[in-house]
Design a protein around this motif. Sequence first.
Motif, PDB file in Angstrom:
ATOM      1  N   UNK A   1      10.968   5.007  -5.050  1.00 50.37           N
ATOM      2  CA  UNK A   1       9.988   4.179  -4.344  1.00 50.37           C
ATOM      3  C   UNK A   1       9.074   5.013  -3.463  1.00 50.37           C
ATOM      4  N   UNK A   2       9.644   5.961  -2.741  1.00 48.83           N
ATOM      5  CA  UNK A   2       8.836   6.803  -1.853  1.00 48.83           C
ATOM      6  C   UNK A   2       7.923   7.729  -2.669  1.00 48.83           C
ATOM      7  N   UNK A   3       8.433   8.243  -3.801  1.00 53.34           N
ATOM      8  CA  UNK A   3       7.592   9.080  -4.669  1.00 53.34           C
ATOM      9  C   UNK A   3       6.399   8.261  -5.176  1.00 53.34           C
ATOM     10  N   UNK A   4       6.677   7.018  -5.593  1.00 55.55           N
ATOM     11  CA  UNK A   4       5.594   6.164  -6.108  1.00 55.55           C
ATOM     12  C   UNK A   4       4.567   5.865  -5.026  1.00 55.55           C
ATOM     13  N   UNK A   5       5.021   5.628  -3.808  1.00 55.44           N
ATOM     14  CA  UNK A   5       4.101   5.266  -2.719  1.00 55.44           C
ATOM     15  C   UNK A   5       3.340   6.471  -2.183  1.00 55.44           C
ATOM     16  N   UNK A   6       4.043   7.611  -2.062  1.00 58.73           N
ATOM     17  CA  UNK A   6       3.424   8.790  -1.425  1.00 58.73           C
ATOM     18  C   UNK A   6       2.774   9.735  -2.429  1.00 58.73           C
ATOM     19  N   UNK A   7       3.296   9.736  -3.659  1.00 61.71           N
ATOM     20  CA  UNK A   7       2.812  10.699  -4.658  1.00 61.71           C
ATOM     21  C   UNK A   7       3.479  12.059  -4.531  1.00 61.71           C
ATOM     22  N   UNK A   8       4.411  12.192  -3.596  1.00 60.36           N
ATOM     23  CA  UNK A   8       5.076  13.477  -3.363  1.00 60.36           C
ATOM     24  C   UNK A   8       6.561  13.382  -3.711  1.00 60.36           C
TER      25      UNK A   8
END
Length: 196
Positions: free
Chosen positions: A130-137
């Motif tokens: 989820x955080x990768x999808x939201x932040x791109x990192x």
Amino acid sequence: MAIILWCLIAYILGSIPFGLFIAKTLCGIDPREDGSRNTGATNVARLCGAKYGIATLVLDLAKGFVPVLMASYWLESNFALSLVLLAAIFGHAYSLFMRFKGGKAVATTVGAFLAASPWGGIISAALCLGVVALSGHVSMGSLTFALALPVLMILTGNFGLFPAAVVVMLLLFWRHRENIRRLARGEENPWLKPKA
């Protein structure tokens, strides 16, 4: 004796550098010399393409998952299982086959905790994605995963795995220290974007 044997098996399996093997054999690229210079799935995907990154991810997950799952049928205590889990993860981070250098160990950690604590591993991995999808990192997702692990070991009732989760959290932050500096400077490359 059984604990030592399983730790050795887990460490040797964890040490196998699948990302290096895939990138060098199938793409002719040494991931230690290009991109982020990491042998993990993210760098392999950036250098060789998504399908090679996914293959690396699956194999790195498996080398954490398989030894911990197998050991769980032989070892009864959480302490013993924690040692096997840590052996697989440290095998990836400090590989026997790479002069004790290695990757950041996130995928291997996910696999190991999926075997030892399925709900804790699933929820932590979901938070990471989820955080990768939201932040791109990917690095930000990995650090979120590291922070979530000890908390979820408590929330899911796996108190015996809490000390191992704390050790892994510290290891993952240490292995991502350069990413943390780049994130602070706003210089971290997003997922799959070539390095400028």
